[in-house]
Design an enzyme around this catalytic site. Structure first.
Site, PDB file in Angstrom:
ATOM      1  CB  SER A   1      -0.894   0.023   1.252  1.00 39.45           C
ATOM      2  OG  SER A   1      -1.670  -1.143   1.358  1.00 39.45           O
TER       3      SER A   1
ATOM      4  CB  SER B   1      -2.355  -1.198  -3.418  1.00 35.47           C
ATOM      5  OG  SER B   1      -1.585  -0.133  -2.906  1.00 35.47           O
TER       6      SER B   1
ATOM      7  CG  ASP C   1      -3.396   2.953  -3.181  1.00 36.38           C
ATOM      8  OD1 ASP C   1      -2.450   2.355  -2.640  1.00 36.38           O
ATOM      9  OD2 ASP C   1      -3.885   2.609  -4.275  1.00 36.38           O
TER      10      ASP C   1
END
Length: 372
Positions: free
Chosen positions: A243, A281, A283
């Site tokens: 991330s 991921s 974000d």
């Protein structure tokens, strides 16, 4: 000292950085790290830590500032964001750590802030902001090695001036574009005609696929070998499975909804480097603005004014701040990569991105280098 991106004649856009090219170019902002290293009782490597960002020196709960958040992809976790969405106020430092230490860092920030407050009988509450990324390849993440003393150390060492980058603090065990990742920072300062404000970014970069890496617009990742990628041998072979978290700071007088708009521009800086496309991921981005003096909550124990006088940047002049945020995040990610050495932990080896490897790939991608 390893070279930063600008030492290699990489410019990243059209705006100029502040004197430190760091989030601490925003007046009053301080950064501190605590590194957690060692080997656990069961023989696993410990490579993790905590990073804190303070908007101003002293208790943030007594000196709140306006803030906003943006989630590009929610495969991650954070604490304290709902109150920012609701009230537009940041009332704690921002902390970065690993995924499984999110809770203990949050609890530690409450304990440490409570110790600073006078025992005047009034009600006390705090909802600290803690962001995380996963360092479970290089670090014994299930050993829960981060504790309140590490958070206290990060706060105690928080300072203005140059910011240590790379495998430090919360970024200690991170991986970025299949290279060693971690903490990176950069800034942009607007001209006096544009308002004269500064925007700074700090990232904890743990994301990305190597062949998608772009630097200054050039697709360098496709010219880099992948034989040394840690994901070729990892039990979870998913490049980009980590991330990225970003904290943006500015001294511009932004209101909360404008801070949210600024936080959204971290997505563009991430995209410029080839990130932001992975399902796995997280974000998550936060932006705070110190250009207004916001009084702390008074509640019923002391009288609060009915109204507060505030300033705001006219929307006709906010685009320059958006561009500054985009460029600062882009450069901070590359600074994070360049600051890291090769690292090993728990049977995994992660290569550092050295300057010569990057320059070689840039030239193959058509970068004119010093002739630019």
């Amino acid at each position: 000292m390893k070279p930063r991106a600008r030492d290699l004649n990489l410019q990243f856009g059209q705006l100029q950085p502040g004197p430190l090219n760091a989030i601490t170019d925003v007046p009053g902002v301080r950064v501190g790290h605590s590194n957690v290293r060692g080997r656990s009782a069961n023989g696993r490597d410990i490579l993790t830590g905590v990073t804190v960002i303070e908007p101003r020196a002293g208790s943030t709960s007594q000196q709140p500032c306006f803030a906003g958040v943006h989630v590009l992809n929610g495969n991650g976790d954070a604490t304290g964001l709902e109150w920012i969405r609701e009230a537009g106020l940041l009332t704690s430092p921002v902390a970065f750590t690993n995924t499984h230490s999110l809770g203990v860092v949050r609890d530690a920030l409450i304990v440490l802030d409570r110790e600073q407050q006078p025992d005047d009988g009034r009600l006390y509450w705090n909802m600290p902001v803690v962001l995380e990324t996963f360092d479970g390849l290089l670090n014994d993440i299930n050993g829960f090695h981060v504790n309140v003393e590490h958070v206290a150390e990060a706060l105690r060492t928080a300072a203005g001036g140059p910011v240590t980058e790379g495998a430090v603090g919360g970024g200690s065990g991170m991986i970025c574009h299949e290279f060693k990742g971690g903490i990176g920072t950069a800034s942009r300062r607007l001209s006096s005609a544009q308002g004269g404000w500064t925007v700074g970014a700090i990232v904890q970069a743990n994301h990305g696929i190597r062949n998608e890496l772009r630097v200054d617009g050039y697709p360098v990742g496709r010219y880099m070998e992948k034989a040394d990628s840690p994901f070729l041998k990892a039990s979870l072979p998913h490049p980009g499975m980590g991330s990225i978290v970003v904290c943006l700071a500015t001294d511009a007088p932004l209101l909360p909804h404008q801070c949210t708009r600024l936080a959204q521009r971290a997505s563009l800086g991430l995209a410029r480097t080839g990130g932001g496309n992975e399902d796995h991921s997280g974000d998550i981005f936060i932006a705070f603005a110190t250009g207004n003096d916001v009084p702390p909550a008074a509640y019923e124990s002391k009288k609060a004014p009915t109204t507060d006088n505030l300033s705001m940047v006219n929307n006709d002049h906010i685009s320059e701040l958006f561009l500054a945020a985009t460029e600062a995040v882009e450069e901070a990610i590359i600074n994070a990569l360049l600051a890291c050495d090769t690292a090993e932990g728990n049977g995994h080896a992660v290569p550092g991105l050295d300057a010569e490897t990057l320059l070689k790939a840039l030239r193959r991608a058509g970068w004119p280098g010093e002739q630019a």
